[in-house]
Design a protein around this motif. Structure first.
Motif, mmCIF file in Angstrom:
data_model
loop_
_atom_site.group_PDB
_atom_site.id
_atom_site.type_symbol
_atom_site.label_atom_id
_atom_site.label_comp_id
_atom_site.label_asym_id
_atom_site.label_seq_id
_atom_site.Cartn_x
_atom_site.Cartn_y
_atom_site.Cartn_z
ATOM 1 N N SER A 234 38.337 56.184 34.911
ATOM 2 C CA SER A 234 39.768 56.481 34.861
ATOM 3 C C SER A 234 40.518 55.305 34.251
ATOM 4 C CB SER A 234 40.303 56.755 36.269
ATOM 5 O OG SER A 234 40.351 55.550 37.021
ATOM 6 N N PRO A 235 41.713 55.545 33.718
ATOM 7 C CA PRO A 235 42.519 54.415 33.236
ATOM 8 C C PRO A 235 42.727 53.353 34.310
ATOM 9 C CG PRO A 235 43.452 56.480 32.460
ATOM 10 C CD PRO A 235 42.360 56.844 33.426
ATOM 11 N N LEU A 236 42.874 53.781 35.562
ATOM 12 C CA LEU A 236 43.125 52.841 36.650
ATOM 13 C C LEU A 236 41.915 51.947 36.906
ATOM 14 C CD1 LEU A 236 45.191 51.962 38.767
ATOM 15 C CD2 LEU A 236 44.266 53.725 40.301
ATOM 16 N N THR A 237 40.725 52.536 36.982
ATOM 17 C CA THR A 237 39.542 51.706 37.232
ATOM 18 C C THR A 237 39.207 50.864 36.007
ATOM 19 O OG1 THR A 237 38.085 53.579 36.669
ATOM 20 C CG2 THR A 237 38.566 53.209 39.006
ATOM 21 N N TYR A 238 39.388 51.424 34.819
ATOM 22 C CA TYR A 238 39.163 50.638 33.599
ATOM 23 C C TYR A 238 40.049 49.404 33.582
ATOM 24 C CZ TYR A 238 39.729 49.079 28.824
ATOM 25 O OH TYR A 238 39.820 48.292 27.712
ATOM 26 N N GLU A 239 41.323 49.568 33.911
ATOM 27 C CA GLU A 239 42.259 48.455 33.887
ATOM 28 C C GLU A 239 41.808 47.334 34.816
ATOM 29 O OE1 GLU A 239 47.029 47.616 34.791
ATOM 30 O OE2 GLU A 239 46.174 49.618 35.073
ATOM 31 N N HIS A 240 41.354 47.694 36.017
ATOM 32 C CA HIS A 240 40.895 46.677 36.961
ATOM 33 C C HIS A 240 39.651 45.960 36.448
ATOM 34 C CE1 HIS A 240 43.639 48.739 39.689
ATOM 35 N NE2 HIS A 240 43.512 47.722 40.527
ATOM 36 N N VAL A 241 38.692 46.718 35.943
ATOM 37 C CA VAL A 241 37.444 46.105 35.485
ATOM 38 C C VAL A 241 37.693 45.227 34.264
ATOM 39 C CG1 VAL A 241 35.160 46.591 34.520
ATOM 40 C CG2 VAL A 241 35.991 47.890 36.492
ATOM 41 N N ALA A 242 38.502 45.699 33.330
ATOM 42 C CA ALA A 242 38.794 44.907 32.141
ATOM 43 C C ALA A 242 39.457 43.581 32.507
ATOM 44 C CB ALA A 242 39.683 45.704 31.188
ATOM 45 N N ALA A 243 40.276 43.588 33.548
ATOM 46 C CA ALA A 243 41.020 42.392 33.921
ATOM 47 C C ALA A 243 40.250 41.462 34.852
ATOM 48 C CB ALA A 243 42.342 42.791 34.578
ATOM 49 N N LEU A 244 39.403 42.018 35.715
ATOM 50 C CA LEU A 244 38.886 41.235 36.836
ATOM 51 C C LEU A 244 37.367 41.053 36.859
ATOM 52 C CD1 LEU A 244 41.069 42.836 39.678
ATOM 53 C CD2 LEU A 244 41.531 40.733 38.396
ATOM 54 N N VAL A 245 36.622 41.800 36.043
ATOM 55 C CA VAL A 245 35.158 41.783 36.110
ATOM 56 C C VAL A 245 34.585 40.994 34.937
ATOM 57 C CG1 VAL A 245 33.083 43.235 36.024
ATOM 58 C CG2 VAL A 245 35.047 43.913 37.433
ATOM 59 N N THR A 246 33.618 40.133 35.219
ATOM 60 C CA THR A 246 33.022 39.282 34.189
ATOM 61 C C THR A 246 32.321 40.099 33.122
ATOM 62 O OG1 THR A 246 32.759 37.461 35.751
ATOM 63 C CG2 THR A 246 31.349 37.440 33.797
ATOM 64 N N GLU A 247 31.479 41.041 33.554
ATOM 65 C CA GLU A 247 30.719 41.869 32.609
ATOM 66 C C GLU A 247 30.106 43.031 33.372
ATOM 67 O OE1 GLU A 247 26.951 41.391 29.478
ATOM 68 O OE2 GLU A 247 28.004 39.597 30.210
ATOM 69 N N VAL A 248 29.871 44.139 32.672
ATOM 70 C CA VAL A 248 29.137 45.261 33.240
ATOM 71 C C VAL A 248 27.790 45.329 32.536
ATOM 72 C CG1 VAL A 248 29.051 47.748 33.617
ATOM 73 C CG2 VAL A 248 31.236 46.530 33.834
ATOM 74 N N LEU A 249 26.732 45.102 33.287
ATOM 75 C CA LEU A 249 25.370 45.136 32.759
ATOM 76 C C LEU A 249 24.805 46.546 32.866
ATOM 77 C CD1 LEU A 249 24.146 41.899 34.564
ATOM 78 C CD2 LEU A 249 25.038 42.083 32.235
ATOM 79 N N VAL A 250 23.842 46.873 32.002
ATOM 80 C CA VAL A 250 23.210 48.184 32.010
ATOM 81 C C VAL A 250 21.705 47.997 32.139
ATOM 82 C CG1 VAL A 250 22.856 50.343 30.747
ATOM 83 C CG2 VAL A 250 25.049 49.138 30.559
ATOM 84 N N VAL A 251 21.090 48.713 33.088
ATOM 85 C CA VAL A 251 19.648 48.595 33.320
ATOM 86 C C VAL A 251 19.002 49.975 33.238
ATOM 87 C CG1 VAL A 251 20.044 46.602 34.810
ATOM 88 C CG2 VAL A 251 19.783 48.864 35.828
ATOM 89 N N PRO A 252 17.716 50.043 32.917
ATOM 90 C CA PRO A 252 17.026 51.337 32.848
ATOM 91 C C PRO A 252 16.890 51.997 34.216
ATOM 92 C CG PRO A 252 15.799 49.619 31.683
ATOM 93 C CD PRO A 252 16.846 48.930 32.495
ATOM 94 N N ASP A 253 16.780 53.325 34.219
ATOM 95 C CA ASP A 253 16.531 54.061 35.459
ATOM 96 C C ASP A 253 15.309 53.519 36.189
ATOM 97 O OD1 ASP A 253 18.695 55.736 35.207
ATOM 98 O OD2 ASP A 253 17.543 57.513 34.619
ATOM 99 N N ALA A 254 14.232 53.262 35.430
ATOM 100 C CA ALA A 254 12.998 52.788 36.057
ATOM 101 C C ALA A 254 13.224 51.474 36.796
ATOM 102 C CB ALA A 254 11.900 52.621 35.003
ATOM 103 N N ALA A 255 14.043 50.592 36.231
ATOM 104 C CA ALA A 255 14.330 49.314 36.889
ATOM 105 C C ALA A 255 15.139 49.526 38.164
ATOM 106 C CB ALA A 255 15.071 48.392 35.927
ATOM 107 N N ALA A 256 16.026 50.518 38.155
ATOM 108 C CA ALA A 256 16.802 50.820 39.352
ATOM 109 C C ALA A 256 15.906 51.353 40.461
ATOM 110 C CB ALA A 256 17.895 51.838 39.023
ATOM 111 N N VAL A 257 14.975 52.222 40.114
ATOM 112 C CA VAL A 257 14.043 52.750 41.117
ATOM 113 C C VAL A 257 13.145 51.630 41.635
ATOM 114 C CG1 VAL A 257 12.162 54.373 41.537
ATOM 115 C CG2 VAL A 257 14.121 55.069 40.139
ATOM 116 N N ARG A 258 12.654 50.784 40.723
ATOM 117 C CA ARG A 258 11.854 49.644 41.172
ATOM 118 C C ARG A 258 12.683 48.749 42.096
ATOM 119 N NH1 ARG A 258 7.260 47.264 39.555
ATOM 120 N NH2 ARG A 258 7.137 48.438 37.601
#
Length: 319
Positions: A234-258
């Motif tokens: 949402s615009p609201l959550t995007y605004e918070h993350v853009a302002a306050l979060v260092t980075e959003v990392l992306v990991v594979p499904d397999a790594a999440a299950v592991r």
């Protein structure tokens, strides 16, 4: 933007209805990652995830007309469970829309509460049906595009700030962004030196793609981690993350299950892959920050069965 006063006000309203979950150091994860690790165990929250906080905050904010109309929510699992359970406890009629691919346990819990359950072929269709039901008069309790919900989720950050020792970096899973928006708002106020990192799984990259595009964009979720599979932020959550979060990392499904398997082995907690994805992200952060890292992991939920995890483990060839 949600402020600390909003989060604290939500905390006062919901306190009689939710659990102040443990914030504990994990020697096992510390040994695994090579730096001190503190876990915020939201899998021990009522309904099995942090979602009970935001759902309760929104339900308690309903006016008389909204209560009379009943509420509707769309969910890949945990928000639907939370809304159904907490609405039943507060005597509010609820309808929950979920994709058929949602965990069978989640679907069964929603049905057991007496809520009306509507199943769709995917998350995109689920959001579309929810919009139609809202147009027909039901009150939407959105999983993340709602200030009351975000403020409720932010109480996780308040408790972490109050209960944890020294932290340099906090890692939070991201679906639509309600949890990380609330946690980041709370930590920005209470622990301003702490970096907040998000983590998504491949095929559930709504926030990282929004950050790359400069605003929310539609995505086609394909991750097995349905609880992170929002078709857009949402615009609201995007605004918070853009302002306050260092980075959003992306990991594979397999790594999440592991990661879920490793959390069971090393932290002695049973999590869903939406929490399991924290570990591969934590490894990346540990490498980038170095030996001085003091990690906090928001272990967001545990609503996955042994059969679910073992099925995914076999699918990805994990041992």
């Amino acid at each position: 933007m949600i402020g600390i006063s909003d989060v604290r006000a939500a905390g006062q309203r919901i306190a009689p209805h939710i659990v102040r979950t443990p914030t504990v150091e994990s020697p096992g994860l510390g040994e695994l990652l090579g730096v001190p690790v503190t876990t915020k165990l939201e899998l021990l929250q009522r309904t099995g995830s942090f979602k009970a906080r935001g759902a309760t905050a929104r339900l308690l904010a309903l006016d008389e007309a909204e209560r009379a109309a009943g509420v509707v929510a769309v969910s890949g699992g945990n928000h639907g469970i939370a809304l159904a359970v907490m609405a039943a406890a507060l005597q509010v009629k609820a309808t929950v829309v979920m994709p058929r691919a949602a965990p069978a346990r989640s679907i069964g819990i929603v049905e057991s509460t007496g809520a009306t359950l509507r199943l769709t072929d995917g998350m995109g269709e689920a959001f579309a049906l929810t919009e139609r039901l809202r147009d027909e008069g039901l009150t939407l309790v959105h999983p993340f595009a709602d200030p009351d919900v975000i403020a409720g989720q932010g109480t996780v950050g308040v408790e972490l700030a109050e209960d944890a020792g020294e932290l340099t970096d906090v890692v939070v899973s991201v679906g639509g962004g309600g949890l990380i928006a609330g946690v980041a708002a709370a930590l920005h106020a209470l622990r301003p030196g702490v970096r907040v990192w998000g983590v998504e799984t491949e095929g559930a990259e709504a926030m990282s793609r929004a950050l790359a595009a400069g605003g929310p964009v539609p995505v086609e979720p394909s991750s097995v981690v349905t609880t992170l599979s929002a078709p857009t932020v949402s615009p609201l959550t995007y605004e918070h993350v853009a302002a306050l979060v260092t980075e959003v990392l992306v990991v594979p499904d397999a790594a999440a299950v592991r990661g879920s398997l490793e959390l069971a082995e090393h932290a002695k907690v049973w999590t869903e892959p939406a929490a399991g994805c924290l570990l591969p992200a934590a490894r990346q952060i540990r490498e980038r920050v170095g030996d001085g890292a003091r990690l906090g992991l928001v272990v967001c939920g545990g609503n996955a069965t042994v059969t679910d995890i073992m099925g995914w483990a076999e699918r990805f060839g994990l041992r």
